[in-house]
Write an enzyme that holds these catalytic residues in place. Structure first.
Site, PDB file in Angstrom:
ATOM      1  N   GLU A   1      -5.001  -9.208   2.896  1.00  0.00           N
ATOM      2  CA  GLU A   1      -5.679  -9.012   4.385  1.00  0.00           C
ATOM      3  C   GLU A   1      -6.769  -9.698   3.856  1.00  0.00           C
ATOM      4  O   GLU A   1      -7.676  -9.712   4.948  1.00  0.00           O
ATOM      5  CB  GLU A   1      -6.032  -7.671   3.654  1.00  0.00           C
ATOM      6  CG  GLU A   1      -4.712  -5.988   4.557  1.00  0.00           C
ATOM      7  CD  GLU A   1      -3.599  -5.930   3.044  1.00  0.00           C
ATOM      8  OE1 GLU A   1      -2.965  -5.107   3.572  1.00  0.00           O
ATOM      9  OE2 GLU A   1      -3.384  -6.910   2.281  1.00  0.00           O
TER      10      GLU A   1
ATOM     11  N   GLU B   1       0.563  -1.142   0.091  1.00  0.00           N
ATOM     12  CA  GLU B   1      -0.059   0.119  -0.122  1.00  0.00           C
ATOM     13  C   GLU B   1       1.073   1.014   0.495  1.00  0.00           C
ATOM     14  O   GLU B   1       0.657   2.253  -1.184  1.00  0.00           O
ATOM     15  CB  GLU B   1      -0.977   0.261   1.109  1.00  0.00           C
ATOM     16  CG  GLU B   1      -2.721  -1.628   1.017  1.00  0.00           C
ATOM     17  CD  GLU B   1      -3.111  -1.323   1.991  1.00  0.00           C
ATOM     18  OE1 GLU B   1      -3.648  -0.498   1.053  1.00  0.00           O
ATOM     19  OE2 GLU B   1      -3.916  -1.549   3.067  1.00  0.00           O
TER      20      GLU B   1
END
Length: 289
Positions: A149, A129
């Site tokens: 995730e 990210e």
């Protein structure tokens, strides 16, 4: 150039400066260079340091070792749970101001200074990210990229649901988001997640050469160029043009003639004036090369 070590080599974030280039090394190899609260706090402070010093012209972000770039948040450390007790000043600052987490991950903070990633291994979760907020990206041939995730019942909430589909083809981005699909370095290059693939161990050298190329350009041009690119984002063109025009006015408006050049404090002979802009006789501004 002056080279100086700026932090303890045992720190979770090693900060080194070589002239106008700062290299930040995430330094938790025993934990996959994962994000402890201490590392988060130090990253937030590092971005403040970098953007607060006009002498720093480019930043490189990498990880220690050859296996991991950054594997995301260190869930086992417990810092994401309530009641966590800080063990360092960096951690204490984050607990007192949780907004520093967003700054550290470049979720709520856009770095003004150009940022180059040297991905030296697994780039997962929060590491991937943060990668999406870097400007130029080098991946070593063994590097991998993924957002695992959802497989853990979590949301990739540090910007990927906004940014990944803007940087990759929609279907590739959604497969990464929804299934945790892992890209190898060649796939990441093919889809545009990174700019270059280099041999293992050569990532930092390539990133440094890119940083040197950035630093060789005029600082009064580089900073507003990045700012305009960020601020316009993926706005419709008619809205983006307003921001781009304002950025252009700020960059070039003071350079319309020799009197304005001197008044702005930019003497002839500077890198910007000599290598980028030519003030023409009729008062317009043209590109020298």
């Amino acid at each position: 150039r002056h080279r100086s070590g700026m932090s303890d080599p045992s720190s979770s974030l090693i900060v080194e400066r070589d002239g106008p280039i700062v290299t930040l090394t995430m330094n938790r190899p025993e934990r996959g260079n994962s994000l402890s609260l201490d590392l988060v706090g130090r990253l937030a402070a590092a971005w403040e340091l970098v953007d607060g010093d006009d002498g720093i012209r480019c930043v490189i972000l990498t990880g220690t070792g050859s296996r991991y770039y950054c594997t995301g948040g260190d869930l086992a450390s417990g810092w994401m749970a309530s009641g966590y007790q800080p063990g360092s000043d960096a951690e204490r600052q984050v607990i007192e101001d949780p907004g520093r987490i967003g700054k550290a991950l470049l979720l709520t903070y856009w770095l003004r200074t150009p940022l180059v990633a040297a991905v030296n291994g697994a780039c997962l979760g929060g590491g991937c990210e943060m990668l999406q907020q870097t400007d130029i990206r080098v991946g070593e041939e063994h590097a991998t990229f993924a957002l695992p995730e959802t497989g853990r019942g979590l949301i990739p909430a540090a910007g990927s649901t906004m940014r990944l589909k803007r940087q990759l083809p929609y279907a590739i981005a959604m497969e990464m988001l929804l299934t945790g699909r892992r890209l190898d370095a060649e796939e990441a290059l093919r889809w545009g997640l990174i700019n270059h693939v280099v041999a293992s161990g050569e990532g930092l050298a390539k990133a440094t050469s890119i940083a040197e190329a950035v630093c060789a350009k005029g600082p009064l041009a580089v900073a507003p160029t990045k700012a305009s690119a960020i601020e316009t984002g993926w706005l419709p063109e008619e809205l983006a043009q307003v921001i781009d025009a304002a950025s252009g006015d700020e960059r070039l408006g003071v350079c319309l003639d020799t009197q304005h050049l001197w008044a702005s404090g930019i003497p002839f002979g500077t890198v910007d004036e000599a290598d980028a802009l030519v003030v023409l006789i009729d008062g317009t501004v043209g590109m020298d090369r």
